[in-house]
Design a protein around this motif. Structure first.
Motif, PDB file in Angstrom:
ATOM      1  N   LEU A  14      -1.068  -5.145   8.381  1.00  0.00           N
ATOM      2  CA  LEU A  14      -3.052  -4.230   7.834  1.00  0.00           C
ATOM      3  C   LEU A  14      -3.117  -2.818   7.682  1.00  0.00           C
ATOM      4  O   LEU A  14      -3.243  -2.319   6.504  1.00  0.00           O
ATOM      5  CB  LEU A  14      -3.338  -3.830   9.908  1.00  0.00           C
ATOM      6  N   SER A  17      -1.938  -3.779   3.891  1.00  0.00           N
ATOM      7  CA  SER A  17      -3.274  -4.150   3.564  1.00  0.00           C
ATOM      8  C   SER A  17      -3.838  -2.651   2.879  1.00  0.00           C
ATOM      9  O   SER A  17      -4.043  -2.735   1.401  1.00  0.00           O
ATOM     10  CB  SER A  17      -3.874  -4.182   4.389  1.00  0.00           C
ATOM     11  N   LEU A  18      -4.047  -1.845   4.208  1.00  0.00           N
ATOM     12  CA  LEU A  18      -4.510  -0.600   3.418  1.00  0.00           C
ATOM     13  C   LEU A  18      -3.946   0.211   2.610  1.00  0.00           C
ATOM     14  O   LEU A  18      -4.872   0.772   1.645  1.00  0.00           O
ATOM     15  CB  LEU A  18      -4.846   0.446   4.855  1.00  0.00           C
ATOM     16  N   MET A  20      -2.404  -1.175   0.372  1.00  0.00           N
ATOM     17  CA  MET A  20      -3.349  -1.453  -1.005  1.00  0.00           C
ATOM     18  C   MET A  20      -4.628  -1.317  -1.607  1.00  0.00           C
ATOM     19  O   MET A  20      -4.276  -0.958  -2.992  1.00  0.00           O
ATOM     20  CB  MET A  20      -2.844  -3.190  -1.151  1.00  0.00           C
ATOM     21  N   CYS A  21      -4.966  -1.517  -0.373  1.00  0.00           N
ATOM     22  CA  CYS A  21      -6.255  -0.756  -1.201  1.00  0.00           C
ATOM     23  C   CYS A  21      -7.048   0.588  -1.374  1.00  0.00           C
ATOM     24  O   CYS A  21      -7.077   0.541  -2.383  1.00  0.00           O
ATOM     25  CB  CYS A  21      -7.145  -1.187   0.037  1.00  0.00           C
ATOM     26  N   TYR A  23      -4.196   2.493  -2.851  1.00  0.00           N
ATOM     27  CA  TYR A  23      -3.877   2.829  -4.057  1.00  0.00           C
ATOM     28  C   TYR A  23      -4.547   1.505  -5.035  1.00  0.00           C
ATOM     29  O   TYR A  23      -4.625   2.407  -6.499  1.00  0.00           O
ATOM     30  CB  TYR A  23      -2.096   1.864  -3.971  1.00  0.00           C
ATOM     31  N   GLY A  24      -5.129   0.607  -4.482  1.00  0.00           N
ATOM     32  CA  GLY A  24      -5.510  -0.004  -6.019  1.00  0.00           C
ATOM     33  C   GLY A  24      -6.602   1.034  -6.398  1.00  0.00           C
ATOM     34  O   GLY A  24      -7.390   0.961  -7.299  1.00  0.00           O
ATOM     35  N   ALA A  25      -7.527   2.152  -5.702  1.00  0.00           N
ATOM     36  CA  ALA A  25      -8.767   2.160  -5.426  1.00  0.00           C
ATOM     37  C   ALA A  25      -8.212   3.738  -6.336  1.00  0.00           C
ATOM     38  O   ALA A  25      -8.474   4.466  -7.652  1.00  0.00           O
ATOM     39  CB  ALA A  25      -9.301   3.543  -4.313  1.00  0.00           C
TER      40      ALA A  25
ATOM     41  N   PHE B  74      -4.826  -5.072  -6.539  1.00  0.00           N
ATOM     42  CA  PHE B  74      -4.729  -4.192  -5.098  1.00  0.00           C
ATOM     43  C   PHE B  74      -5.826  -3.975  -4.011  1.00  0.00           C
ATOM     44  O   PHE B  74      -5.979  -4.377  -3.336  1.00  0.00           O
ATOM     45  CB  PHE B  74      -3.612  -2.795  -5.729  1.00  0.00           C
ATOM     46  N   TYR B  75      -6.931  -3.355  -4.672  1.00  0.00           N
ATOM     47  CA  TYR B  75      -8.267  -3.104  -4.142  1.00  0.00           C
ATOM     48  C   TYR B  75      -8.308  -3.954  -3.520  1.00  0.00           C
ATOM     49  O   TYR B  75      -8.835  -3.721  -2.596  1.00  0.00           O
ATOM     50  CB  TYR B  75      -8.803  -2.346  -5.641  1.00  0.00           C
TER      51      TYR B  75
END
Lengths: 48, 294
Positions: A14, A17-18, A20-21, A23-25, B74-75
């Motif tokens: 978890l 995943s957060l 990754m999210c 970092y992507g944002a 990633f997002y």
């Protein structure tokens, strides 16, 4: 013991995943999602 | 009240995530274009629905994989994994508007169709094929004339997009009507087939086709919100299996990838042997000793 190990794995996954999210944002991927979602998706509605 | 709490949550969530009323007014702005569209909703919800306030996670994943200068998504992937790891398929049972619609159609009082167990079991794998091929594989590897890919699932299959986006947009915007062609007719045929199937089979789209349900199912066995069976209290009466609309045996597989966490089995159990656990939820006494199935 097995249950505890699984719980640790769940929380680690978890957190990953957060991360990754976030970092992507930060890398601007949320903007790419916005660009797609804020225009009518012709393919989605059967016109593309 | 408590009996209907899931329906209330489903309807409330549907309204909340599709609250852009202006989109439904003729001559108004067709869809919402505000900042909330940066965020994905957890369930299937077409971002071209006139009322949609958020983005569709499956559409966004395909769009990310489609890009000419593709990067690792990633997002969207991180978001989907986080939701899957925390909730599992709880999202399917509680926060999916299309799931609610399927349930309501199933309430139409006509004789219901029972798919033979073997066929039902095989068809359940179809959603993983849809996820692997149409949502990930083809958008990732197929490249069109100009180097961009296509959102194969959205374009050729998704009945949610046709129902929530296609139909209202075409009804409200006359300018779109001349563009209707084979693809729209194809997608309408899929939608009609799907909605008709819903009258006879419980949630057929969720069971056999939905790639989002397939993705969340991958995390069901390890998700934070999960179900446990108190083996000390269970009398092996089989009522939970009989009650389950998704044809799961909660006693043997409380965290089956097919379980949508509707809670029907929990309500049905006369011994209160089944329960949901999650952060802050106490486990049964037997569970604490390790005498439970999860």
């Amino acid at each position: 013991m097995k249950e505890k190990r699984m719980a640790v794995f769940t929380w680690l996954l978890l957190a990953a995943s957060l991360a990754m999210c976030i970092y992507g944002a930060a890398a601007g991927e949320a903007q790419a999602v916005f660009m797609k979602a804020a225009a009518i998706c012709m393919e989605c509605i059967g016109l593309g | 009240m408590v009996k209907h709490i899931r329906k209330i949550v489903q309807i409330g969530w549907g309204f909340l995530t599709n609250a852009y009323v202006k989109g439904f007014l003729p001559g108004g702005q067709a869809i919402y274009t505000g900042a909330l569209k940066r965020f994905c909703v957890p369930g299937m919800n077409c971002y071209s629905c006139p009322g949609a306030l958020g983005a569709c996670p499956i559409g966004s994943l395909q769009a990310a994989l489609n890009e000419r200068h593709r990067k690792f998504p990633f997002y969207v992937l991180g978001y989907l994994m986080a939701v899957g790891v925390f909730f599992g398929r709880f999202i399917c049972g509680w926060l999916c508007l299309f799931g609610l619609l399927q349930e309501l159609l199933y309430k139409i009082p006509v004789p219901k169709l029972t798919i033979p167990e073997k066929i039902d079991h095989m068809l359940r794998y179809l959603k993983y094929v849809v996820l692997a091929v149409l949502v990930i594989g083809l958008p990732l590897f197929y490249r069109g004339k100009y180097g961009a890919g296509e959102p194969f699932f959205c374009k050729y299959v998704c009945p949610v997009g046709t129902l929530e986006g296609g139909v209202p947009l075409v009804l409200l915007n006359s300018a779109l009507r001349p563009a209707l062609g084979f693809l729209f007719r194809w997608k309408m045929a899929i939608l009609i087939l799907c909605l008709t199937a819903c009258v006879f089979i419980y949630r057929p789209f969720c069971r056999y086709i939905c790639p989002l349900g397939a993705f969340y199912a991958l995390f069901q066995k390890i998700s934070v919100i999960r179900m446990t069976v108190d083996s000390g209290a269970c009398t092996d009466c089989g009522l939970c299996k009989k009650t389950c609309p998704m044809r799961v045996d909660p006693q043997k597989q409380p965290n089956s990838p097919e379980c949508i966490r509707c809670g029907e089995c929990v309500k049905a159990c006369p011994m209160h042997a089944l329960s949901f656990t999650g952060p802050g939820r106490k486990k049964h006494a037997k569970e604490k000793k390790g005498e439970y199935v999860s």
